[in-house]
Design a protein around this motif. Sequence first.
Motif, mmCIF file in Angstrom:
data_model
loop_
_atom_site.group_PDB
_atom_site.id
_atom_site.type_symbol
_atom_site.label_atom_id
_atom_site.label_comp_id
_atom_site.label_asym_id
_atom_site.label_seq_id
_atom_site.Cartn_x
_atom_site.Cartn_y
_atom_site.Cartn_z
ATOM 1 N N VAL A 33 0.834 -1.199 0.000
ATOM 2 C CA VAL A 33 0.000 0.000 0.000
ATOM 3 C C VAL A 33 0.876 1.259 0.000
ATOM 4 O O VAL A 33 0.598 2.232 -0.727
ATOM 5 C CB VAL A 33 -0.949 0.014 1.214
ATOM 6 C CG1 VAL A 33 -1.675 1.355 1.326
ATOM 7 C CG2 VAL A 33 -1.967 -1.118 1.103
ATOM 8 N N MET A 34 1.939 1.248 0.760
ATOM 9 C CA MET A 34 2.838 2.404 0.811
ATOM 10 C C MET A 34 3.489 2.659 -0.547
ATOM 11 O O MET A 34 3.670 3.812 -0.960
ATOM 12 C CB MET A 34 3.904 2.180 1.883
ATOM 13 C CG MET A 34 3.358 2.211 3.312
ATOM 14 S SD MET A 34 4.634 1.998 4.589
ATOM 15 C CE MET A 34 5.509 3.564 4.440
ATOM 16 N N ARG A 37 0.911 4.326 -2.719
ATOM 17 C CA ARG A 37 0.735 5.723 -2.327
ATOM 18 C C ARG A 37 1.927 6.593 -2.785
ATOM 19 O O ARG A 37 1.757 7.771 -3.080
ATOM 20 C CB ARG A 37 0.582 5.818 -0.810
ATOM 21 C CG ARG A 37 -0.594 5.021 -0.243
ATOM 22 C CD ARG A 37 -1.932 5.669 -0.496
ATOM 23 N NE ARG A 37 -3.032 4.793 -0.161
ATOM 24 C CZ ARG A 37 -3.533 4.628 1.061
ATOM 25 N NH1 ARG A 37 -2.996 5.285 2.080
ATOM 26 N NH2 ARG A 37 -4.550 3.816 1.271
ATOM 27 N N SER A 38 3.097 5.998 -2.846
ATOM 28 C CA SER A 38 4.282 6.762 -3.254
ATOM 29 C C SER A 38 4.476 6.788 -4.762
ATOM 30 O O SER A 38 5.341 7.489 -5.280
ATOM 31 C CB SER A 38 5.536 6.165 -2.595
ATOM 32 O OG SER A 38 5.795 4.858 -3.105
#
Length: 270
Positions: A33-34, A37-38
């Motif tokens: 998920v990170m 998002r990035s």
Amino acid sequence: MIELKRSRKPQDVPPSLCGQKLIEKEQELIDSVMKVRSGTLKKVEFKDSYWGKAKAQLKKESFNKCAYCESPTAVVAHGDVEHYRPKSVYWWLAYCYDNYLYSCQICNQAYKSDKFPVSADLLTEPDIRSILAGKLAIDPLAQTTLHTTFQQQLAAEKADLPNPYYEDPSPYFIWKVDDVLKEVVIAPNPAHPDAERVFKAVNDCLGLNRTELKLLRYQVFKNFKIVKLTSQRADRFSDDLIQMAIDRIAEMKDSREPYAGMVRYFDSIM
């Protein structure tokens, strides 16, 4: 739909979905998920091999039937591990054992897919900047009090689609027979205040009144009606035949039988 019970016995829960193994999977999920998002990853990477470990036990707990439509799957289909709350929306529940049930491919893939209507606000997703792996959902072998708290948090969302592991769906519905079309349809129970809302969800999300189901249910109903009427004619039939009919009714109402929820309803009114 009939009520189901989830086993909490350690030997029944896949080891890969609890304890340290679950923490490792949740860390993978958080990392994925990170990255999304990035901007370094296009979409969250879910691994179906993880929840695939749960299929055998879920299938056993739903008696080789779809947990939604109650159609047998053991002979003609593999069935799916269904995410009750869809992972496309509730990504943090992707590896949550308590979010799984056993479903036929038609209910899951052709109808439900990513649908999940609620009557309150959607659950707030965890803050990935501070959430720790192992805290996204609930360990299936956690203490009972933790499961109660977890279920209360989920209940605040007021999901329209009943989860047979969390409640008995039967009070929401009645069944209607059409002897001309040779069909049995599921309908909202006018005596239940939430029945219309719940019925709309199962109709829209699961297609529980699709033609094939209506016709199959009628065949089961017809057989039930024969043995029910036989059981009520002690003046005409032998004691042995009456007992056979009574025994067969009990079998048809058993959770292992297809469309047991429908049979239980008709047995209560005939």
